[in-house]
Scaffold this motif. Structure first.
Motif, short mmCIF file in Angstrom:
data_model
loop_
_atom_site.label_atom_id
_atom_site.label_comp_id
_atom_site.label_asym_id
_atom_site.label_seq_id
_atom_site.Cartn_x
_atom_site.Cartn_y
_atom_site.Cartn_z
N ARG A 57 0.82 -1.21 0.00
CA ARG A 57 0.00 0.00 0.00
C ARG A 57 0.86 1.26 0.00
O ARG A 57 0.45 2.29 -0.51
N GLU A 58 2.03 1.18 0.59
CA GLU A 58 2.90 2.33 0.69
C GLU A 58 3.75 2.54 -0.56
O GLU A 58 4.49 3.50 -0.66
N VAL A 59 3.63 1.66 -1.53
CA VAL A 59 4.45 1.71 -2.73
C VAL A 59 4.05 2.90 -3.60
O VAL A 59 2.87 3.18 -3.80
N VAL A 60 5.08 3.59 -4.11
CA VAL A 60 4.86 4.69 -5.04
C VAL A 60 5.42 4.26 -6.39
O VAL A 60 6.62 4.04 -6.53
N PRO A 61 4.56 4.09 -7.40
CA PRO A 61 5.06 3.63 -8.69
C PRO A 61 6.03 4.62 -9.32
O PRO A 61 5.89 5.83 -9.17
N SER A 62 6.99 4.08 -10.02
CA SER A 62 7.99 4.90 -10.68
C SER A 62 7.58 5.14 -12.13
O SER A 62 6.82 4.37 -12.71
N THR A 63 8.09 6.21 -12.71
CA THR A 63 7.80 6.50 -14.12
C THR A 63 8.80 5.81 -15.04
O THR A 63 8.64 5.86 -16.25
N LEU A 64 9.80 5.18 -14.45
CA LEU A 64 10.80 4.49 -15.26
C LEU A 64 10.21 3.22 -15.87
O LEU A 64 9.34 2.58 -15.30
N ARG A 65 10.74 2.87 -17.05
CA ARG A 65 10.31 1.65 -17.72
C ARG A 65 11.54 0.78 -17.96
O ARG A 65 12.57 1.26 -18.40
N LEU A 66 11.37 -0.51 -17.68
CA LEU A 66 12.43 -1.48 -17.94
C LEU A 66 11.93 -2.42 -19.02
O LEU A 66 10.89 -3.07 -18.84
N ILE A 67 12.63 -2.46 -20.14
CA ILE A 67 12.21 -3.29 -21.26
C ILE A 67 13.30 -4.32 -21.53
O ILE A 67 14.47 -3.97 -21.72
N VAL A 68 12.91 -5.58 -21.53
CA VAL A 68 13.84 -6.67 -21.82
C VAL A 68 13.47 -7.22 -23.18
O VAL A 68 12.37 -7.75 -23.38
N CYS A 91 14.33 -10.47 -11.54
CA CYS A 91 14.00 -9.06 -11.76
C CYS A 91 12.53 -8.79 -11.45
O CYS A 91 12.19 -7.80 -10.80
N TYR A 92 11.67 -9.67 -11.92
CA TYR A 92 10.24 -9.50 -11.68
C TYR A 92 9.93 -9.54 -10.19
O TYR A 92 9.20 -8.71 -9.67
N ALA A 93 10.52 -10.53 -9.49
CA ALA A 93 10.26 -10.68 -8.06
C ALA A 93 10.76 -9.48 -7.27
O ALA A 93 10.06 -8.96 -6.40
N GLU A 94 11.96 -9.03 -7.56
CA GLU A 94 12.52 -7.87 -6.84
C GLU A 94 11.73 -6.61 -7.15
O GLU A 94 11.53 -5.77 -6.27
N ASN A 95 11.28 -6.48 -8.37
CA ASN A 95 10.50 -5.30 -8.74
C ASN A 95 9.17 -5.27 -7.99
O ASN A 95 8.70 -4.21 -7.60
N PHE A 104 7.73 -2.93 -15.93
CA PHE A 104 8.58 -4.03 -16.41
C PHE A 104 7.92 -4.66 -17.64
O PHE A 104 6.79 -5.12 -17.57
N TYR A 105 8.64 -4.65 -18.77
CA TYR A 105 8.09 -5.19 -20.01
C TYR A 105 9.03 -6.25 -20.59
O TYR A 105 10.25 -6.10 -20.55
N LEU A 106 8.44 -7.30 -21.16
CA LEU A 106 9.18 -8.28 -21.95
C LEU A 106 8.71 -8.14 -23.39
O LEU A 106 7.51 -8.18 -23.66
N THR A 107 9.65 -7.96 -24.32
CA THR A 107 9.26 -7.83 -25.72
C THR A 107 9.80 -9.01 -26.51
O THR A 107 10.79 -9.64 -26.13
N SER A 108 9.14 -9.30 -27.61
CA SER A 108 9.52 -10.40 -28.51
C SER A 108 9.67 -11.70 -27.75
O SER A 108 10.63 -12.45 -27.95
N MET A 117 9.97 -21.22 -20.27
CA MET A 117 9.14 -20.65 -19.20
C MET A 117 7.86 -21.46 -19.03
O MET A 117 7.39 -21.65 -17.91
N ASN A 118 7.29 -21.95 -20.12
CA ASN A 118 6.09 -22.78 -20.03
C ASN A 118 6.37 -24.10 -19.33
O ASN A 118 5.55 -24.60 -18.59
N GLU A 119 7.55 -24.66 -19.56
CA GLU A 119 7.92 -25.93 -18.93
C GLU A 119 8.19 -25.76 -17.44
O GLU A 119 7.70 -26.53 -16.62
N ASN A 120 9.00 -24.77 -17.09
CA ASN A 120 9.54 -24.66 -15.73
C ASN A 120 8.79 -23.69 -14.82
O ASN A 120 8.95 -23.76 -13.61
N ASP A 121 8.03 -22.78 -15.38
CA ASP A 121 7.38 -21.75 -14.56
C ASP A 121 6.03 -21.40 -15.17
O ASP A 121 5.91 -20.43 -15.90
N LYS A 122 5.03 -22.20 -14.88
CA LYS A 122 3.72 -21.98 -15.48
C LYS A 122 3.02 -20.73 -14.95
O LYS A 122 2.09 -20.23 -15.56
N GLY A 123 3.50 -20.19 -13.84
CA GLY A 123 2.88 -19.02 -13.23
C GLY A 123 3.20 -17.71 -13.93
O GLY A 123 2.60 -16.68 -13.63
N TRP A 124 4.12 -17.70 -14.88
CA TRP A 124 4.52 -16.44 -15.52
C TRP A 124 3.36 -15.83 -16.29
O TRP A 124 3.34 -14.61 -16.49
#
Length: 128
Positions: A57-68, A91-95, A104-108, A117-124
């Motif tokens: 609740r105390e989090v203030v979103p940043s205007t920065l964008r991280l694109i991978v 990166c996702y967890a720490e963010n 946080f964006y993933l492209t392509s 990711m589908n095999e090892n981490d279905k939660g993504w």
């Protein structure tokens, strides 16, 4: 049947290990319960609490964008793709825990990385 001294020692150690299995399991269970009680007492004593929901609740979103950009995964060997997957997870967890999370964006996202990711981490697929 004759056994060497080393084989006897190994067999004896294995028997002792098996006999003490229940004791080790019980100790682990007690340790877990003890930690759970400590966490509960800590939250009870602290009025605000430090649980994640209250911190969010105390989090203030940043205007920065991280694109991978993941378009180069076809040039990587599978070992490197797996490492990239772990790095993206971290990166996702720490963010998510950060007080000023970036966008946080993933492209392509496709090919080897997506299949890994589908095999090892279905939660993504539930990532925001």
């Amino acid at each position: 049947e004759r056994m060497s001294k080393r084989q006897r020692k190994k067999l004896l150690k294995q028997k002792q290990w098996e006999e003490q299995k229940d004791l080790r399991r019980q100790k682990r269970k007690e340790k877990r319960q003890k930690r759970k009680l400590e966490r509960q007492s800590k939250l009870d004593s602290n009025n605000e609490g430090n649980d994640r929901k209250r911190m969010r609740r105390e989090v203030v979103p940043s205007t920065l964008r991280l694109i991978v950009d993941c378009s180069f995964d076809d040039l990587m060997v599978l070992k490197d793709v797996k490492k990239l997957h772990k790095q993206i997870q971290r990166c996702y967890a720490e963010n998510r825990k950060a007080f000023h999370p970036v966008q946080f964006y993933l492209t392509s996202h496709g090919g080897q990385l997506k299949s890994n990711m589908n095999e090892n981490d279905k939660g993504w697929v539930n990532w925001k």
